[in-house]
Design an enzyme around this catalytic site. Structure first.
Site, PDB file in Angstrom:
ATOM      1  N   GLY A  69       1.210  -2.289  -3.314  1.00 35.67           N
ATOM      2  CA  GLY A  69       1.075  -1.616  -4.442  1.00 35.67           C
ATOM      3  C   GLY A  69       1.986  -2.058  -5.584  1.00 35.67           C
ATOM      4  CB  THR A  70       5.451  -3.244  -5.645  1.00 33.26           C
ATOM      5  OG1 THR A  70       5.780  -1.887  -4.923  1.00 33.26           O
ATOM      6  CG2 THR A  70       6.561  -3.867  -6.589  1.00 33.26           C
ATOM      7  CG  ASN A 137       5.365   8.193  -6.885  1.00 35.67           C
ATOM      8  OD1 ASN A 137       4.960   8.303  -8.050  1.00 35.67           O
ATOM      9  ND2 ASN A 137       6.533   8.071  -6.615  1.00 35.67           N
ATOM     10  CD  GLN A 165       1.570   8.221  -3.137  1.00 35.31           C
ATOM     11  OE1 GLN A 165       1.107   8.743  -2.439  1.00 35.31           O
ATOM     12  NE2 GLN A 165       2.934   7.579  -2.797  1.00 35.31           N
ATOM     13  CB  ALA A 185      -2.606  -1.126   3.336  1.00 31.71           C
ATOM     14  CG  HIS A 186       2.794   1.360   2.809  1.00 27.53           C
ATOM     15  ND1 HIS A 186       3.746   2.171   3.139  1.00 27.53           N
ATOM     16  CD2 HIS A 186       2.760   0.899   1.603  1.00 27.53           C
ATOM     17  CE1 HIS A 186       4.557   2.134   1.784  1.00 27.53           C
ATOM     18  NE2 HIS A 186       3.901   1.288   0.778  1.00 27.53           N
ATOM     19  CB  THR A 222      -2.415 -18.299   4.207  1.00 25.07           C
ATOM     20  OG1 THR A 222      -2.031 -19.686   4.012  1.00 25.07           O
ATOM     21  CG2 THR A 222      -3.137 -18.133   5.379  1.00 25.07           C
ATOM     22  CB  CYS A 310      16.736   3.044  -4.750  1.00 22.98           C
ATOM     23  SG  CYS A 310      18.179   3.869  -4.616  1.00 22.98           S
TER      24      CYS A 310
HETATM   25  N1  PLP Z   1       2.662   2.890  -6.823  1.00 26.55           N
HETATM   26  C1  PLP Z   1       2.864   4.266  -6.432  1.00 26.55           C
HETATM   27  C2  PLP Z   1       2.597   5.507  -7.177  1.00 26.55           C
HETATM   28  C3  PLP Z   1       3.562   4.451  -5.355  1.00 26.55           C
HETATM   29  O1  PLP Z   1       3.784   5.710  -4.772  1.00 26.55           O
HETATM   30  C4  PLP Z   1       4.100   3.373  -4.617  1.00 26.55           C
HETATM   31  C5  PLP Z   1       4.776   3.506  -3.466  1.00 26.55           C
HETATM   32  O2  PLP Z   1       5.883   4.280  -3.071  1.00 26.55           O
HETATM   33  C6  PLP Z   1       3.870   1.972  -4.959  1.00 26.55           C
HETATM   34  C7  PLP Z   1       3.221   2.052  -6.242  1.00 26.55           C
HETATM   35  C8  PLP Z   1       4.421   0.813  -4.460  1.00 26.55           C
HETATM   36  O3  PLP Z   1       3.528   0.402  -3.298  1.00 26.55           O
HETATM   37  P1  PLP Z   1       3.938  -0.485  -2.295  1.00 26.55           P
HETATM   38  O4  PLP Z   1       5.049  -0.114  -1.417  1.00 26.55           O
HETATM   39  O5  PLP Z   1       2.720  -1.046  -1.461  1.00 26.55           O
HETATM   40  O6  PLP Z   1       4.387  -1.591  -2.811  1.00 26.55           O
END
Ligand code: PLP
Length: 367
Positions: A69-70, A137, A165, A185-186, A222, A310
């Site tokens: 997600g980041t 979140n 979320q 995904a996680h 890849t 963190c």
């Molecule tokens: N965005 C939100 C709202 C999240 O809760 C999180 C993870 O805590 C992320 C982005 C980041 O996702 P990832 O851990 O897959 O980088």
């Protein structure tokens, strides 16, 4: 045995996901290779794209697989090429850090984007990219992203939605007009380290990582085909179970919230009047630091979070609760309980037992 109530941090991997990843790991082949094994890997990735897009009900998007997600948020913020960026004050650090000088749209005391302030900011600023998450979140507060898309587009802005979320927990109809969407995904029972940015077909994205030109030049490297295979299975499972799980988890979440309030009238549910994610409860115990609560519960075998974890493992003060309660100590006194596919009634009972004992020991209201 630990009672795990921290699904918004990461969910246990679903057993069928583990099976799919194991199977994918046995079939090696670089998806860029032209031979049959490479083509088979490519085929699995293309099927995964469709499963991931289906999770948010969109057929008019390109799916760019990322490391999570980041990276998906960062790619939207940096890659969509808009100079002016506005973000809600409660975005995840993934968005805030990618746009450090962006103006922040305030939220109400219920953790919902202030639509009047947003409209003024959209109209008073040179148009660009607006970032508003689907659901927060920490509090679970669901943002009116369909309405926000309407406001943004009327003023000539693009809308990026961090749906990390909300995916698999909310009705994807809300996302019909988003220009880009970040997924991970996680959070839905897939593996960590895989995510996706979905962008409306035809929108250009400048890559952050250049190289071999994978993902149609928008994200080189890849592909993590094993992780992507797991993501696809998790997305399909989350989509299929969504309505039934939403009902089940909402009942469990409310049992925990009501049980805590029955035991401790001083306890407060953050964003309690807002529409919230079925699985998320932000529970404040006035006068007791969130970090103390998290540690006390950990000692009692219950895993929850506060603020955002963190990388040092320390509890960082929550910018989300600070935005909702400026200058109010309550912002540092809430923990997050988050549920998911393997959560049970027994988990709720064990939490309430441990939380009640902690409250009787630590709450100033008892002394
Ligand atoms: N965005 C939100 C709202 C999240 O809760 C999180 C993870 O805590 C992320 C982005 C980041 O996702 P990832 O851990 O897959 O980088």
């Amino acid at each position: 045995m630990t009672t795990y109530l921290d699904y918004n941090a990461t969910a246990p991997i679903r057993p069928p996901v583990i099976e799919a990843m194991t199977e994918a790991a046995r079939c090696h082949g670089n998806p860029s290779s032209v031979h049959a094994m490479g083509r088979a890997a490519r085929h699995r990735i293309e099927a995964a794209r469709r499963a991931v897009a289906a999770l948010v009900g969109r057929e008019d998007v390109d799916v760019i697989f990322t490391s999570g997600g980041t990276e998906a948020d960062a790619l939207a913020v940096r890659g969509l090429g808009r100079e002016t960026i506005l973000v809600s004050a409660i975005e995840h650090d993934a968005v805030l850090a990618a746009a450090p000088s962006a103006a922040r749209v305030p939220v109400t005391g219920d953790g919902i984007v202030d639509l009047h302030a947003l409209q003024d900011m959209l109209e008073d600023t040179q148009s660009g990219l607006l970032c508003v998450m689907w659901a927060n979140n920490e509090t679970g507060a669901v943002q009116p992203v369909a309405e926000i898309a309407r406001l943004a587009h009327a003023a000539g802005w693009l809308l990026h939605v961090d749906a990390v979320q909300g995916a698999g927990r909310l009705d994807p109809a809300d996302l019909a007009e988003a220009d880009s969407i970040a997924l991970s995904a996680h959070k839905i029972g897939g593996p960590p380290g895989v995510g996706a940015l979905l962008i409306r077909e035809g929108l250009a994205v400048t890559p952050m990582i250049a190289g071999g030109g994978q993902e149609r030049g928008r994200r080189s490297g890849t592909e993590n085909d094993v992780g992507i295979a797991g993501f696809a299975v998790a997305a399909a499972a989350a989509a299929e179970e969504r309505d039934a799980e939403a009902m089940r988890l909402r009942a469990l979440r409310d049992r925990i919230g009501q049980g805590a309030r029955a035991r401790a009238p001083e306890a407060r549910i953050m964003a309690g009047a807002a529409e919230r994610l079925c699985n998320t409860l932000s529970l404040a115990l006035p006068g007791v630091a969130a970090e103390t609560q998290v540690m006390a519960l950990d000692l009692a075998g219950v895993a929850v979070s506060a603020g955002s974890a963190c990388s040092s493992g320390k509890v960082k003060r929550s910018h989300v609760l600070d935005a909702m309660f400026p200058d109010d100590p309550i912002a540092g006194q809430a923990i997050r309980v988050s549920l998911g596919w393997a959560s049970t009634d027994e988990d709720a009972d064990r939490f309430l037992h441990a939380w009640g004992a902690m409250r009787d020991r630590l709450s100033p209201a008892v002394r």
